[in-house]
Design a protein around this motif. Structure first.
Motif, PDB file in Angstrom:
ATOM      1  N   LEU A 241     -12.667 -29.312 -64.442  1.00  0.00           N
ATOM      2  CA  LEU A 241     -12.891 -27.992 -65.017  1.00  0.00           C
ATOM      3  C   LEU A 241     -14.311 -27.856 -65.564  1.00  0.00           C
ATOM      4  CD1 LEU A 241     -11.363 -25.293 -65.771  1.00  0.00           C
ATOM      5  CD2 LEU A 241     -11.031 -26.300 -68.031  1.00  0.00           C
ATOM      6  N   PHE A 242     -14.928 -28.975 -65.912  1.00  0.00           N
ATOM      7  CA  PHE A 242     -16.247 -28.946 -66.549  1.00  0.00           C
ATOM      8  C   PHE A 242     -17.394 -29.010 -65.538  1.00  0.00           C
ATOM      9  CE2 PHE A 242     -13.173 -30.597 -69.550  1.00  0.00           C
ATOM     10  CZ  PHE A 242     -13.428 -29.838 -70.685  1.00  0.00           C
ATOM     11  N   SER A 243     -17.078 -28.899 -64.253  1.00  0.00           N
ATOM     12  CA  SER A 243     -18.106 -28.981 -63.213  1.00  0.00           C
ATOM     13  C   SER A 243     -17.970 -27.823 -62.237  1.00  0.00           C
ATOM     14  CB  SER A 243     -17.967 -30.295 -62.425  1.00  0.00           C
ATOM     15  OG  SER A 243     -17.998 -31.404 -63.291  1.00  0.00           O
ATOM     16  N   PRO A 244     -19.075 -27.427 -61.592  1.00  0.00           N
ATOM     17  CA  PRO A 244     -18.966 -26.422 -60.515  1.00  0.00           C
ATOM     18  C   PRO A 244     -18.144 -27.004 -59.370  1.00  0.00           C
ATOM     19  CG  PRO A 244     -21.249 -26.710 -61.221  1.00  0.00           C
ATOM     20  CD  PRO A 244     -20.477 -27.835 -61.822  1.00  0.00           C
ATOM     21  N   LEU A 245     -17.285 -26.160 -58.764  1.00  0.00           N
ATOM     22  CA  LEU A 245     -16.391 -26.644 -57.721  1.00  0.00           C
ATOM     23  C   LEU A 245     -16.524 -25.795 -56.461  1.00  0.00           C
ATOM     24  CD1 LEU A 245     -13.153 -27.175 -59.862  1.00  0.00           C
ATOM     25  CD2 LEU A 245     -14.767 -28.936 -59.116  1.00  0.00           C
ATOM     26  N   ALA A 246     -16.445 -26.437 -55.308  1.00  0.00           N
ATOM     27  CA  ALA A 246     -16.384 -25.737 -54.019  1.00  0.00           C
ATOM     28  C   ALA A 246     -14.919 -25.727 -53.587  1.00  0.00           C
ATOM     29  CB  ALA A 246     -17.244 -26.450 -52.987  1.00  0.00           C
ATOM     30  N   TRP A 247     -14.408 -24.535 -53.268  1.00  0.00           N
ATOM     31  CA  TRP A 247     -12.968 -24.400 -52.997  1.00  0.00           C
ATOM     32  C   TRP A 247     -12.709 -23.894 -51.581  1.00  0.00           C
ATOM     33  CZ3 TRP A 247     -10.531 -21.744 -57.922  1.00  0.00           C
ATOM     34  CH2 TRP A 247     -10.280 -22.721 -58.902  1.00  0.00           C
ATOM     35  N   THR A 248     -11.585 -24.333 -51.060  1.00  0.00           N
ATOM     36  CA  THR A 248     -11.094 -23.781 -49.792  1.00  0.00           C
ATOM     37  C   THR A 248     -10.483 -22.406 -50.052  1.00  0.00           C
ATOM     38  OG1 THR A 248      -8.876 -24.695 -50.067  1.00  0.00           O
ATOM     39  CG2 THR A 248     -10.535 -26.112 -48.977  1.00  0.00           C
ATOM     40  N   SER A 249     -10.224 -21.685 -48.992  1.00  0.00           N
ATOM     41  CA  SER A 249      -9.615 -20.356 -49.148  1.00  0.00           C
ATOM     42  C   SER A 249      -8.224 -20.460 -49.766  1.00  0.00           C
ATOM     43  CB  SER A 249      -9.534 -19.654 -47.796  1.00  0.00           C
ATOM     44  OG  SER A 249      -8.765 -20.411 -46.881  1.00  0.00           O
ATOM     45  N   ARG A 250      -7.525 -21.570 -49.470  1.00  0.00           N
ATOM     46  CA  ARG A 250      -6.181 -21.732 -50.039  1.00  0.00           C
ATOM     47  C   ARG A 250      -6.249 -21.920 -51.554  1.00  0.00           C
ATOM     48  NH1 ARG A 250      -1.342 -25.431 -47.498  1.00  0.00           N
ATOM     49  NH2 ARG A 250       0.317 -24.618 -48.832  1.00  0.00           N
ATOM     50  N   GLU A 251      -7.216 -22.740 -52.006  1.00  0.00           N
ATOM     51  CA  GLU A 251      -7.376 -22.960 -53.449  1.00  0.00           C
ATOM     52  C   GLU A 251      -7.789 -21.660 -54.136  1.00  0.00           C
ATOM     53  OE1 GLU A 251      -8.879 -27.574 -53.792  1.00  0.00           O
ATOM     54  OE2 GLU A 251     -10.204 -26.107 -52.838  1.00  0.00           O
ATOM     55  N   ALA A 252      -8.704 -20.933 -53.502  1.00  0.00           N
ATOM     56  CA  ALA A 252      -9.141 -19.654 -54.070  1.00  0.00           C
ATOM     57  C   ALA A 252      -7.978 -18.668 -54.150  1.00  0.00           C
ATOM     58  CB  ALA A 252     -10.264 -19.059 -53.222  1.00  0.00           C
ATOM     59  N   HIS A 253      -7.122 -18.680 -53.127  1.00  0.00           N
ATOM     60  CA  HIS A 253      -5.969 -17.769 -53.120  1.00  0.00           C
ATOM     61  C   HIS A 253      -5.017 -18.088 -54.266  1.00  0.00           C
ATOM     62  CE1 HIS A 253      -2.123 -16.078 -51.281  1.00  0.00           C
ATOM     63  NE2 HIS A 253      -2.929 -15.035 -51.415  1.00  0.00           N
ATOM     64  N   THR A 254      -4.772 -19.370 -54.482  1.00  0.00           N
ATOM     65  CA  THR A 254      -3.915 -19.792 -55.602  1.00  0.00           C
ATOM     66  C   THR A 254      -4.495 -19.299 -56.921  1.00  0.00           C
ATOM     67  OG1 THR A 254      -3.204 -21.753 -54.399  1.00  0.00           O
ATOM     68  CG2 THR A 254      -2.905 -21.768 -56.794  1.00  0.00           C
ATOM     69  N   PHE A 255      -5.796 -19.500 -57.098  1.00  0.00           N
ATOM     70  CA  PHE A 255      -6.471 -19.067 -58.326  1.00  0.00           C
ATOM     71  C   PHE A 255      -6.339 -17.550 -58.516  1.00  0.00           C
ATOM     72  CE2 PHE A 255     -10.272 -17.177 -60.227  1.00  0.00           C
ATOM     73  CZ  PHE A 255     -10.314 -17.807 -61.460  1.00  0.00           C
ATOM     74  N   LEU A 256      -6.632 -16.784 -57.480  1.00  0.00           N
ATOM     75  CA  LEU A 256      -6.616 -15.324 -57.580  1.00  0.00           C
ATOM     76  C   LEU A 256      -5.221 -14.803 -57.916  1.00  0.00           C
ATOM     77  CD1 LEU A 256      -8.940 -14.474 -54.554  1.00  0.00           C
ATOM     78  CD2 LEU A 256      -9.438 -14.036 -56.972  1.00  0.00           C
TER      79      LEU A 256
END
Length: 894
Positions: A241-256
């Motif tokens: 959580l304390f670092s910049p992260l590169a996400w896949t579309s699936r991870e981004a979808h979960t977040f959104l």
């Protein structure tokens, strides 16, 4: 032990003065225990603090079901609370905070406006007013609250949290393998310049390396979010959580998908705009009615073409199938991100294939096509998901509905010389609209506000019909069904405006009882209109044996209950087309709306079972109200006295005569008094004669009011007075809009019976004012009527209420009995029609047909042998100067 009690539910009512009122709904319904408890709590707060209860409503638990109208205001005030919680530095701002109105959200919210009393007056301007009131309510409340803002919010909503200092950011990335980037930041005042800065969360580990408690306090909202989110919980445990992260579309979808729960925990999320406006998904779009059909009416077959759409772009069947091969989440196609939902995609494809089959068959009728928009359980397509089906009108259908929504732009329609009324511009528009729907074969609901002249518009339309030729022959007769209390009104309006109308009244009061048998076929062929009542429409089975041109219903709310014998009998009568007239809003109850449209345009809203299923689904899909409104609005014409488009056409004061018939009991007593008076007048002269005439006038008025007033007994049954029946019709319409009325009578003894009767209609008490009321109490009564409290009516004796009062809350005046001196009546009317009145006033002057009231009204209209001086000075004394034969004719019952 369980009890089968069904507690009354709450409903919201928008009063004409713009204030919002909570009422107990007379129709109880099953509800959960949590819903019952929440409604009880809301009502208690409303009773204690009617100015600030909306703020409390906004903090209430959104997961607990509430009645539709109350839920709408919870969603509105909840929106305010949402933006309030997400306001940075709220603790420092406190009562000075100003939450901007989210302009883009209000039109979306109004699309979901459910049926509610006063809903027709709700618009963006009114919503802005309520938003300002919520701001003021919060400011007043937080001023007197001794704790922090966070404690204030927690006090109202224990599960809600104030915005913390943590921010989550998600942006698009150009990396094909990781197309999204995530960063957590926090606000801090590091640097000593006093300015708040946003830094990546990793710097918080440095800033609070020596103060673990402060770090935990900063991360409190994150830990709160982690309770509900596996994603955030894992990011915390791994320290990612304390670092910049590169996400896949699936991870981004979960977040959104989890953003709402993060915000509930107090974290502000910065996300792409395309997700805020809902990411594009694949929909089936049906384009209906590109070309004119071969026939008109609801059974007309429309051409239609199905297309698969991604946003505004058409997408091929192969592209949709490729999307099905994608994993669940987000997919990038046609230069936009798409939310991939396998189940919905499969439903959409299935619906597309079914629609393709229909194009190869007969097609869709207009009624079936319209029902697709409603999604009321139609079996034409195997899905009921409104979010995957979009129906658009083709060029022909779009032009038709566009014209129907702008009556003033329709072709001019002219009545002939037999029609005696001069239509106001908006009434001329109504005639154009009726004629346009007639040409298209659609039924119509004329729902103009009381006092705008629905009757004269229908008579003008009948004039047009009587001139039109169909296949070389005169159209069949039309049938008008009305409440019995309106017989006198219709007879008089026809006499005034269309005396050449060939009309037959199928009612015993208008003919001898034997004359209401079915007219011979050849006689019907020469009629323009046959008029009967709702009660007789059930008994006269012969009405269903004739093919009418039109069946027209006045006070059409009489068929709002689809299960009654009366409703079934009316709907069984065959007609080429149908018109419903009503002065009350037709959208206040969904079941009423269905029954009305089942008469006007059968099939448009599906079967009763289908519509019930649709209504039940509105709790989960409130946007269905918007679809329903768009479906029905082309067939409803409703103008209000407050409409800016017609306000210039109206006088500030609309005066209308309200005709009533004598009941059987009134008729017998009236005739007896006429016979006695004729004998007595022969032997009377001088002062004695004058006294007898004035006493007789009073007795005739009493009989016309109610036989119990003449007899001096209590009882006052509604069925024994034609005026009471008419008063119910008018009052029910006034109550439906929560407007206020004054009822004037010259008899003090009538004030209490009238008030008791009106209370049964309005469901709440009104006020009484007469000469015996003390000055001090009189002042309190006036203040109560003029206050924000809803007091539906006041009954006044004419002399006590005619001078020195300001009662501008009311916009209806009823002269229950006549003073026969225009100056006195106008003076009473001016209690309402004066400076401070912001609404158009409707004045109802009651006249009993065939009695002395009608004849004297005619004399006053014609001013025959009367001068203004005599009227102004003499009250009713001028009547005593008439000759015996003139008086006998005046008294005689016609």
């Amino acid at each position: 032990m369980k009890h089968n009690t069904e507690p009354q539910t709450l409903k919201t009512v928008l009063l004409p003065n713009g204030s919002l009122q909570l009422e107990r709904d007379s129709k109880s319904g099953r509800q959960t225990k949590s819903s019952t408890l929440l409604q009880h709590e809301i009502f208690s707060v409303y009773k204690k603090d009617p100015d600030n209860w909306l703020l409390f409503l906004g903090f209430s638990d959104a997961t607990v079901a509430l009645p539709d109208s109350l839920d709408f205001w919870r969603r509105f005030s909840g929106l305010f609370v949402h933006y309030l919680r997400l306001t940075p530095d709220l603790e420092e701002l406190r009562h000075r905070v100003q939450i901007p109105l989210p302009g883009q959200k209000i039109p979306q919210l109004l699309e979901t406006l459910p049926a509610m009393i006063g809903g027709e007056r709700i618009n963006s301007d009114l919503m802005a007013t309520f938003w300002s009131a919520l701001n003021a309510s919060f400011a007043d409340s937080i001023k007197t609250f001794s704790g922090s803002v966070a404690e204030f919010i927690h006090h109202f909503a224990p599960n809600s949290h104030l915005l913390g200092r943590i921010y989550f950011h998600l942006v698009e990335n150009k990396d094909d393998d990781a197309p999204f980037a995530f960063l957590a930041t926090y606000s801090t005042q590091m640097g000593g310049d006093g300015q708040s800065k946003h830094l990546p969360l990793k710097y918080a580990l440095q800033e609070y390396q020596d103060d673990n408690n402060k770090l935990l306090e900063l991360l409190a909202t994150v830990y709160e979010a982690a309770k509900e989110s596996t994603l955030i919980s894992e990011l915390l445990e791994s320290n990612e959580l304390f670092s910049p992260l590169a996400w896949t579309s699936r991870e981004a979808h979960t977040f959104l998908q989890e953003v709402p729960s993060y915000e509930d925990a107090g974290i502000l999320c910065r996300i792409p705009d395309w997700w805020k406006s809902k990411p594009a998904g694949v929909k089936l779009k049906l384009s209906l009615g590109e070309r004119p059909p071969a026939m008109v009416g609801m059974a007309a077959l429309l051409d239609f073409s199905p297309r698969l759409m991604l946003g505004e772009d058409e997408i091929s069947l192969d592209e949709v199938k490729r999307l099905l091969d994608e994993i669940e989440g987000l997919a990038f196609i046609k230069n936009k991100w798409v939310a991939v939902d396998r189940e919905k995609l499969e439903q959409t494809l299935c619906a597309y294939e079914e629609a393709q089959k229909l194009t190869e068959e007969e097609g869709l009728t207009l009624a079936e096509a319209m029902r697709l928009q409603l999604q009321s359980g139609t079996e034409l397509l195997p899905t009921k998901g409104a979010d995957i089906l979009e129906v658009e009108h083709g060029q022909w259908l779009q032009s038709v509905f566009s014209k129907m929504s702008q009556p003033g732009k329709l072709p001019q329609v002219d009545t002939d010389g037999r029609f005696k009324a001069q239509l106001r511009p908006y009434q001329q528009d109504g005639l154009r609209w009726l004629s346009e729907l007639h040409g298209l074969g659609f039924g119509a609901c004329l729902a103009d506000d009381m006092g705008l002249g629905k009757t004269v518009q229908i008579l003008a339309f009948l004039n047009i019909l009587s001139n039109r030729q169909q296949t070389g022959k005169k159209p069949a007769a039309s049938l008008l069904i009305i409440p019995a209390s309106l017989l006198a009104n219709w007879e008089q309006e026809i006499k005034n405006f269309f005396p050449d109308l060939k009309v037959f009244f199928a009612h015993p009061s208008m003919h001898t009882p034997h004359r209401v048998k079915p007219p011979p076929e050849k006689e019907l062929a020469h009629l323009d209109l046959l008029i009967t009542t709702y009660a007789l429409a059930q008994r006269y089975e012969w009405l269903a044996e004739y093919q009418w041109n039109y069946v027209i219903l006045d006070e059409a709310q009489a068929i709002k209950n689809p299960g009654t014998k009366q409703t079934r009998a009316v709907k069984k009568i065959p007609a080429a087309n149908r018109i419903a007239m009503t002065g009350t809003p037709v959208e206040n109850r969904l079941s009423d709306l269905w029954s009305l449209f089942d008469f006007v345009n059968p099939g448009l809203l599906g079967t009763g079972k289908e519509f019930t299923a649709f209504s039940k689904g509105l709790a989960d899909h409130p946007d269905g109200y918007g679809r329903l409104r768009r479906m029905t609005s082309p067939f409803i014409l409703r103008r209000l006295k407050t409409d800016r488009s017609i306000i210039s056409d109206l006088p500030d004061k609309v005066e209308m005569k309200t005709w009533a018939d004598l009941s059987r009991k009134q008729t017998v007593i009236y005739k007896q008094l006429v016979d006695n008076m004729t004998e007595v007048l022969e032997s009377a002269d001088g002062i004695q004669r004058k006294g007898m005439i004035l006493a007789a006038l009073t007795k005739f008025k009493q009989i016309c009011n109610h036989p119990d007033q003449y007899a001096g007994v209590n009882g006052y049954k509604e069925k024994e007075s034609g005026k009471f029946a008419r008063l119910r019709e008018i009052s029910a319409s006034i109550h439906e809009k929560r407007e206020q009325m004054l009822v004037f009578t010259q008899f003090k003894e009538m004030t209490a019976p009238l008030a008791n009767f009106l209370e049964t209609i309005f469901g709440r008490p009104g006020l009484i004012l007469h000469g015996s009321v003390s000055v001090g109490k009189r002042k309190k009564i006036i203040e109560q009527f003029q206050s924000n409290e809803y007091v539906p009516f006041m009954v006044l004796s004419l002399k006590a209420g005619g001078v020195g009062l300001n009662l501008t809350r009311a916009n209806h005046v009823v002269h229950f009995d006549r003073w026969w001196n225009p100056a006195v009546e106008n003076q009473a009317t001016d209690r309402v029609f004066r400076i401070g009145q912001q609404k158009n006033v409707v004045v109802h002057k009651f006249i009993t047909r065939g009695t002395i009231e009608e004849r004297i009204d005619e004399m006053l209209e014609q001013k025959a042998q009367l001068s203004a001086d005599v009227l102004a000075s003499g009250g009713e004394s001028w009547l005593t100067e008439m000759k015996n034969d003139e008086l006998s004719d005046l008294f005689r019952l016609q």
